[in-house]
Scaffold this active site. Sequence first.
Site, mmCIF file in Angstrom:
data_model
loop_
_atom_site.group_PDB
_atom_site.id
_atom_site.type_symbol
_atom_site.label_atom_id
_atom_site.label_comp_id
_atom_site.label_asym_id
_atom_site.label_seq_id
_atom_site.Cartn_x
_atom_site.Cartn_y
_atom_site.Cartn_z
ATOM 1 N N ARG A 56 -10.872 2.316 -2.392
ATOM 2 C CA ARG A 56 -10.243 1.719 -3.561
ATOM 3 C C ARG A 56 -8.883 2.382 -3.825
ATOM 4 O O ARG A 56 -8.659 3.525 -3.487
ATOM 5 C CB ARG A 56 -11.139 1.882 -4.792
ATOM 6 C CG ARG A 56 -12.380 1.030 -4.784
ATOM 7 C CD ARG A 56 -13.176 1.200 -6.062
ATOM 8 N NE ARG A 56 -13.586 2.582 -6.298
ATOM 9 C CZ ARG A 56 -12.995 3.421 -7.136
ATOM 10 N NH1 ARG A 56 -11.958 3.018 -7.866
ATOM 11 N NH2 ARG A 56 -13.427 4.653 -7.274
ATOM 12 N N LYS A 198 -16.070 -4.185 -6.715
ATOM 13 C CA LYS A 198 -15.910 -3.374 -7.914
ATOM 14 C C LYS A 198 -15.156 -4.099 -9.024
ATOM 15 O O LYS A 198 -15.327 -3.775 -10.202
ATOM 16 C CB LYS A 198 -15.221 -2.048 -7.565
ATOM 17 C CG LYS A 198 -16.111 -1.097 -6.758
ATOM 18 C CD LYS A 198 -17.452 -0.837 -7.455
ATOM 19 C CE LYS A 198 -18.289 0.191 -6.714
ATOM 20 N NZ LYS A 198 -19.644 0.361 -7.316
ATOM 21 N N HIS A 217 -24.060 1.832 -13.584
ATOM 22 C CA HIS A 217 -23.766 2.148 -12.183
ATOM 23 C C HIS A 217 -24.899 3.028 -11.678
ATOM 24 O O HIS A 217 -24.851 4.244 -11.775
ATOM 25 C CB HIS A 217 -22.421 2.872 -12.093
ATOM 26 C CG HIS A 217 -21.930 3.050 -10.691
ATOM 27 N ND1 HIS A 217 -21.132 4.105 -10.314
ATOM 28 C CD2 HIS A 217 -22.123 2.308 -9.577
ATOM 29 C CE1 HIS A 217 -20.852 4.000 -9.025
ATOM 30 N NE2 HIS A 217 -21.444 2.929 -8.555
ATOM 31 N N SER A 235 -21.201 9.928 -5.670
ATOM 32 C CA SER A 235 -21.320 9.994 -4.218
ATOM 33 C C SER A 235 -21.796 11.371 -3.762
ATOM 34 O O SER A 235 -21.313 12.400 -4.235
ATOM 35 C CB SER A 235 -19.966 9.686 -3.580
ATOM 36 O OG SER A 235 -20.044 9.749 -2.188
ATOM 37 N N LYS A 239 -28.439 9.371 -4.431
ATOM 38 C CA LYS A 239 -28.890 8.189 -5.184
ATOM 39 C C LYS A 239 -29.597 7.180 -4.279
ATOM 40 O O LYS A 239 -30.691 6.712 -4.582
ATOM 41 C CB LYS A 239 -27.681 7.552 -5.873
ATOM 42 C CG LYS A 239 -27.999 6.353 -6.742
ATOM 43 C CD LYS A 239 -26.753 5.838 -7.457
ATOM 44 C CE LYS A 239 -25.728 5.336 -6.472
ATOM 45 N NZ LYS A 239 -24.613 4.623 -7.130
ATOM 46 N N THR A 240 -28.959 6.858 -3.159
ATOM 47 C CA THR A 240 -29.541 5.871 -2.240
ATOM 48 C C THR A 240 -30.807 6.409 -1.588
ATOM 49 O O THR A 240 -31.827 5.722 -1.491
ATOM 50 C CB THR A 240 -28.512 5.481 -1.158
ATOM 51 O OG1 THR A 240 -27.363 4.919 -1.788
ATOM 52 C CG2 THR A 240 -29.100 4.464 -0.192
ATOM 53 N N ASP A 254 -27.008 -0.250 -6.519
ATOM 54 C CA ASP A 254 -25.725 0.226 -7.055
ATOM 55 C C ASP A 254 -25.372 -0.225 -8.466
ATOM 56 O O ASP A 254 -24.819 0.549 -9.228
ATOM 57 C CB ASP A 254 -24.605 -0.209 -6.108
ATOM 58 C CG ASP A 254 -23.312 0.551 -6.329
ATOM 59 O OD1 ASP A 254 -23.368 1.782 -6.492
ATOM 60 O OD2 ASP A 254 -22.244 -0.081 -6.323
ATOM 61 N N ARG A 319 -18.491 1.829 5.933
ATOM 62 C CA ARG A 319 -19.411 1.067 5.082
ATOM 63 C C ARG A 319 -20.107 -0.050 5.853
ATOM 64 O O ARG A 319 -19.597 -0.564 6.846
ATOM 65 C CB ARG A 319 -18.636 0.430 3.927
ATOM 66 C CG ARG A 319 -18.040 1.417 2.941
ATOM 67 C CD ARG A 319 -19.033 1.851 1.920
ATOM 68 N NE ARG A 319 -18.482 2.776 0.938
ATOM 69 C CZ ARG A 319 -19.093 3.104 -0.191
ATOM 70 N NH1 ARG A 319 -20.274 2.565 -0.479
ATOM 71 N NH2 ARG A 319 -18.556 3.953 -1.023
#
Length: 528
Positions: A56, A198, A217, A235, A239-240, A254, A319
């Site tokens: 981003r 996003k 989020h 990050s 989390k994942t 997400d 990604r």
Amino acid sequence: MITAKMTTELEQLLANKNIVMQPSVPTLVEKAVKRGEAQLTSDGAIVATTGKYTGRSPKDKFIVEEAGTKEDISWGKVNRPISEDVFDKLYKKVTDYLAEKEEVFVFKGFAGADKKAQLSIQVVNEYAWHNLFVHQLFIRPTEEELQAHEAQFTIVSAPSFKADPTVDGTNSEAFVLVSFEKRIVLIGGTEYAGEMKKSIFSIMNYLLPKNGIFSMHCSANVGEDGDAALFFGLSGTGKTTLSADARRKLIGDDEHGWSDDGVFNIEGGCYAKCIDLTEEKEPEIYNAIRFGSVLENVVIDEDTHEPDYFSGELTENTRAAYPIHYIDNIVTPSVAGHPKTIVFLTADAFGVLPPISKLTKDQAMYHFLSGFTSKLAGTERGVTEPEATFSSCFGEPFLPLHPTAYAEMLGKKIDDHDSQVFLVNTGWTGGGYGVGERMSLKYTRAMVNAAIEGKLNDVETEQDPIFGLHMPKAIEDVPSDLLNPRNVWADKAEYDKQAKYLANLFHENFKRFGEESKQFEENGGPLV
């Protein structure tokens, strides 16, 4: 239903003969390869590179300053204003530019799995692979839904159109401009597909709270008994990994909303990091990369076209985008009831936060507003020791409203549904980065499982004297000494020094919220 009146420019563009409306996945794969936008991998996915923009570009994102919304927006470094005149002129240039292209691709779909909170979207793309990306990331309509589809927000994306900052009033050649009144997102100069994902999330973060829905989020999963759990974290915090549990079904990885009916996924797909990806470590993601999936900036072998997930030659931010149904263990549709467990994940490289602690409502709101994790020495040029990173609500770059608006919604949800909130440190123990060691994933899973199963709701705790956190004294399958971080430091005086240092960083960060947020710190912040 919020529906935008179609602008003349958009109406003319969509009436053009070059429009390819709602193309299928095979069509988009074929066109992306044929047009030289992407290559096929040995797994049947396509891989595209995004040039110099491999992530981003926050300094190139602006919100149009408009009468109907300017009082609502939290203006500052995240939400930077741009004039309507600048937007209108650039919008005309971009639509004229796309009208001259041989083909332009349009996807119609939705954001929000809860029909009551659903936003109808359409995305106009210069690139076929970008259109495949949004097809896989957002919620795909049925034939019946497609016939009745009326877009409430439109993304117009022209990566090859580069702005001239001196003429167009942008920050650089790249631009991401959001007009809430025209209900248009205008993107140009950047090929990074994540800007589209996003942008819609930022829009939902504005619209959902206006309708009394808490936007988040986070990842989410649900057990067989319908017990939903949320996982917030920046990050590198896990989390994942921690939300992927064979015993529980994934709601989403997400972005979510929490309404009066429960939680729901905002998206219809996943956008997973795949640096160092292996089948053994993350089988769900690895096996989801197949025909129809989109790889971004992943290096492939010139002859075999096998992806090299260990290569960061182009970027560490490689990604994979794929529809959520490419994962087997999901709940369909992507909705569940009210979460009983909320987990805040942090990777504390100072090694001073407890591996798990129970939070009061005030502490939950404070740590939600803080959104702490840490950068590690050696991960970025110039970083020689751990650096604290704070991102409000674990997603500050995507929040149009003031962060306290979301924190207050969290507090109300905790009250309404008696949700238990835990702060989990997946970072270091026994010392900071370079001295201690990373928290064992086995122990972290045991702690998180105990929290989700309700085993920590009434356990005996002790209060950390510096952070005020409530640490369980015993958890099954976890060494008791580990639960109080000070116990596992050889040098107790150094632990106290580092803990007070981090506590002070929390205090310093919170000053930016001003006097109106002082209550959050007084009731939920560190004690020293």
